[in-house]
Design a protein around this motif. Structure first.
Motif, PDB file in Angstrom:
ATOM      1  N   UNK A   3       8.042   9.275   4.551  1.00  0.00           N
ATOM      2  CA  UNK A   3       7.034   8.662   3.862  1.00  0.00           C
ATOM      3  C   UNK A   3       7.572   7.271   3.373  1.00  0.00           C
ATOM      4  N   UNK A   4       6.871   6.351   3.758  1.00  0.00           N
ATOM      5  CA  UNK A   4       7.061   4.886   3.528  1.00  0.00           C
ATOM      6  C   UNK A   4       7.258   4.689   1.992  1.00  0.00           C
TER       7      UNK A   4
ATOM      8  N   UNK B 267       0.866  -1.351   0.025  1.00  0.00           N
ATOM      9  CA  UNK B 267      -0.149   0.035   0.096  1.00  0.00           C
ATOM     10  C   UNK B 267       0.814   1.421  -0.030  1.00  0.00           C
ATOM     11  N   UNK B 268       2.118   1.071   0.366  1.00  0.00           N
ATOM     12  CA  UNK B 268       3.000   2.477   0.221  1.00  0.00           C
ATOM     13  C   UNK B 268       3.359   2.645  -0.980  1.00  0.00           C
ATOM     14  N   UNK B 269       3.953   4.094  -1.227  1.00  0.00           N
ATOM     15  CA  UNK B 269       4.387   4.313  -2.546  1.00  0.00           C
ATOM     16  C   UNK B 269       5.466   3.285  -2.899  1.00  0.00           C
TER      17      UNK B 269
ATOM     18  N   UNK C 229      -0.321  12.762  -5.874  1.00  0.00           N
ATOM     19  CA  UNK C 229      -0.467  11.352  -5.605  1.00  0.00           C
ATOM     20  C   UNK C 229      -0.476  10.953  -4.019  1.00  0.00           C
ATOM     21  N   UNK C 230       0.293  11.529  -3.224  1.00  0.00           N
ATOM     22  CA  UNK C 230       0.327  11.266  -1.829  1.00  0.00           C
ATOM     23  C   UNK C 230      -0.956  11.836  -1.111  1.00  0.00           C
ATOM     24  N   UNK C 231      -1.655  12.756  -1.731  1.00  0.00           N
ATOM     25  CA  UNK C 231      -2.846  13.469  -0.958  1.00  0.00           C
ATOM     26  C   UNK C 231      -4.072  12.524  -1.231  1.00  0.00           C
ATOM     27  N   UNK C 232      -3.977  11.623  -2.068  1.00  0.00           N
ATOM     28  CA  UNK C 232      -5.136  10.887  -2.448  1.00  0.00           C
ATOM     29  C   UNK C 232      -5.569  10.002  -1.062  1.00  0.00           C
TER      30      UNK C 232
ATOM     31  N   UNK D  77      -1.166   2.973  -2.403  1.00  0.00           N
ATOM     32  CA  UNK D  77      -2.230   2.517  -1.772  1.00  0.00           C
ATOM     33  C   UNK D  77      -2.660   0.843  -2.736  1.00  0.00           C
ATOM     34  N   UNK D  78      -1.689   0.552  -3.205  1.00  0.00           N
ATOM     35  CA  UNK D  78      -2.277  -0.476  -3.993  1.00  0.00           C
ATOM     36  C   UNK D  78      -2.506  -0.496  -5.399  1.00  0.00           C
TER      37      UNK D  78
END
Length: 249
Positions: free
Chosen positions: A201-202, A172-174, A246-249, A229-230
């Motif tokens: 950030x993982x 699920x991480x980047x 992308x990370x804000x999603x 997130x997969x």
């Protein structure tokens, strides 16, 4: 049209520029990484043909069987890149390069040529409108807007594996899959790794460094693929602003 084109070889690759990054006079790790990657591919039938000027005018393709993409098919060429930029546009260079690829495919008895496209043009993919005008057609699709374009000489068609059509992963991480086929990748990965480390950030960065790894990828891939997130996000290289969206999603 008569133009001075050359093909890169194992003999001239160190002396020739790669078209993509031609403005810098400093040593560029991405160029070195690309040349190392490409030098190993040239004896596999990989072709990098360019205008013999300091310009971004080139085509790059390989036999599908040895192309670092998770596309199924036999006896096809895979077109990685076809770029004509700046003042060299609309002078027939793109048509000349594509004609060379088509003639090369026919001379080698290939069944056709294929490339990655999308329902909406992606900035890091070659111009699909241009190739469609030259006979390429959509032969397969994913469920997230990507397409496989092909120019078939014998009515056979390549295709996406099912896992590529429905791209998800458990992590699920980047998550970024990348190869050194593109000279911009080296610095992009470095910047993303630094940003993620500084901001806790993982992330997982997977260097695709063998043909087998490329063929087993769970998504469309030209040299880069991003999950978060997969869920598959893009084949576009990321700057920090794009990453933050992308990370804000």
């Amino acid at each position: 049209m008569k133009s001075n084109f050359i093909n890169l070889t194992t003999e001239n690759i160190q002396q020739e520029h790669l078209c993509c990054i031609i403005r810098t006079k400093k040593f560029h790790h991405g160029i070195n990484a690309k040349k190392q990657w490409l030098n190993k591919r040239l004896n596999e039938g990989h072709v990098f043909r360019k205008l013999n000027e300091k310009a971004t005018v080139f085509i790059e393709y390989a036999p599908l069987e040895t192309a670092w993409v998770p596309i199924k098919g036999e006896n096809y060429l895979y077109l990685y890149c076809l770029w004509v930029l700046g003042d060299y546009k609309r002078k027939g260079y793109g048509s000349s390069l594509l004609a060379y690829c088509i003639n090369d495919a026919k001379a080698k008895g290939k069944s056709g040529i294929c490339m990655l496209g999308a329902q909406k043009q992606k900035s890091w993919l070659s111009d699909q409108t241009f190739v469609k005008k030259n006979g390429f057609k959509t032969v397969d699709k994913t469920n997230n807007g990507y397409e496989l374009l092909a120019l078939s000489f014998d009515e056979s068609t390549p295709y996406f594996p099912e896992k590529v059509k429905n791209p998800t992963i458990e992590n699920k991480e980047l998550t970024i899959y990348y190869s050194m086929q593109c000279p911009f990748v080296f610095n992009t990965i470095k910047k993303i790794k630094q940003y993620c480390t500084e901001n806790n950030i993982p992330h997982s960065l997977y260097h695709i460094d063998t043909l087998q790894k490329a063929k087993e990828l769970p998504c469309v891939f030209n040299n880069w693929a991003v999950f978060y997130k997969g869920i598959f996000e893009t084949v576009n290289l990321l700057d920090i602003k794009y990453l933050e969206r992308i990370l804000k999603k």
